[in-house]
Design a protein around this motif. Structure first.
Motif, mmCIF file in Angstrom:
data_model
loop_
_atom_site.group_PDB
_atom_site.id
_atom_site.type_symbol
_atom_site.label_atom_id
_atom_site.label_comp_id
_atom_site.label_asym_id
_atom_site.label_seq_id
_atom_site.Cartn_x
_atom_site.Cartn_y
_atom_site.Cartn_z
ATOM 1 N N LYS A 45 -4.412 -3.478 -7.398
ATOM 2 C CA LYS A 45 -3.975 -3.851 -6.061
ATOM 3 C C LYS A 45 -5.146 -3.689 -5.105
ATOM 4 C CE LYS A 45 0.717 -3.561 -6.740
ATOM 5 N NZ LYS A 45 1.462 -4.774 -6.730
ATOM 6 N N LYS A 46 -5.361 -4.706 -4.284
ATOM 7 C CA LYS A 46 -6.435 -4.672 -3.304
ATOM 8 C C LYS A 46 -5.828 -4.863 -1.928
ATOM 9 C CE LYS A 46 -10.652 -7.085 -2.037
ATOM 10 N NZ LYS A 46 -11.519 -8.225 -2.341
ATOM 11 N N HIS A 47 -6.135 -3.957 -1.009
ATOM 12 C CA HIS A 47 -5.652 -4.062 0.361
ATOM 13 C C HIS A 47 -6.671 -4.852 1.155
ATOM 14 C CE1 HIS A 47 -2.477 -0.994 -0.212
ATOM 15 N NE2 HIS A 47 -3.295 -0.618 -1.172
ATOM 16 N N GLN A 48 -6.241 -5.985 1.678
ATOM 17 C CA GLN A 48 -7.176 -6.882 2.353
ATOM 18 C C GLN A 48 -6.750 -7.118 3.791
ATOM 19 O OE1 GLN A 48 -8.208 -10.154 -0.010
ATOM 20 N NE2 GLN A 48 -9.547 -11.063 1.493
ATOM 21 N N THR A 69 -5.480 -8.366 -7.956
ATOM 22 C CA THR A 69 -6.703 -8.960 -8.470
ATOM 23 C C THR A 69 -6.881 -8.542 -9.919
ATOM 24 O OG1 THR A 69 -8.051 -7.090 -7.751
ATOM 25 C CG2 THR A 69 -7.842 -8.924 -6.229
#
Length: 112
Positions: A45-48, A69
């Motif tokens: 999980k990527k926090h964008q 991702t």
């Protein structure tokens, strides 16, 4: 580690790690680093943050939030799946009568 035996669009099975047993298609290969990107394996999980300028209508160019991702996997942690026998196998090489070198399955001797 140039000269790896796994190529793009090959079907591979993850043999070790948290995604052990997952089969997927190879999306990208980095032979110098010894890493591959497998479809659906090694997700993170990527926090964008929302980026880009707002247009006149008020819509953003790139939406923010939590994005899944795929991460790279070491090439030693996967095995190629043979199309004929359907099992994960090591890759062998064989030169045919015409002088062309090809990849073969170590279990059933079928071309990969």
């Amino acid at each position: 580690m140039p000269g790896v035996d796994i190529r793009k669009d090959d079907e591979v099975r993850v043999m070790t790690g948290k995604d052990r047993g997952h089969s997927g298609r190879v999306i990208r290969v980095l032979p110098r680093d010894g890493k591959i990107l497998v479809d659906g394996a090694a997700r993170a999980k990527k926090h964008q943050r929302t980026t880009g300028k707002r247009s006149t209508s008020g819509a953003q160019l790139q939406q923010g939030g939590i994005i899944d991702t795929e991460l790279y996997i070491d090439i030693s942690n996967v095995q190629i799946v043979c199309k004929s026998c359907g099992q994960p196998t090591r890759v062998g090489h064989k030169v045919d009568a015409d002088g062309n070198k090809g990849r073969i399955c170590r279990k059933c001797e079928a071309p990969l």
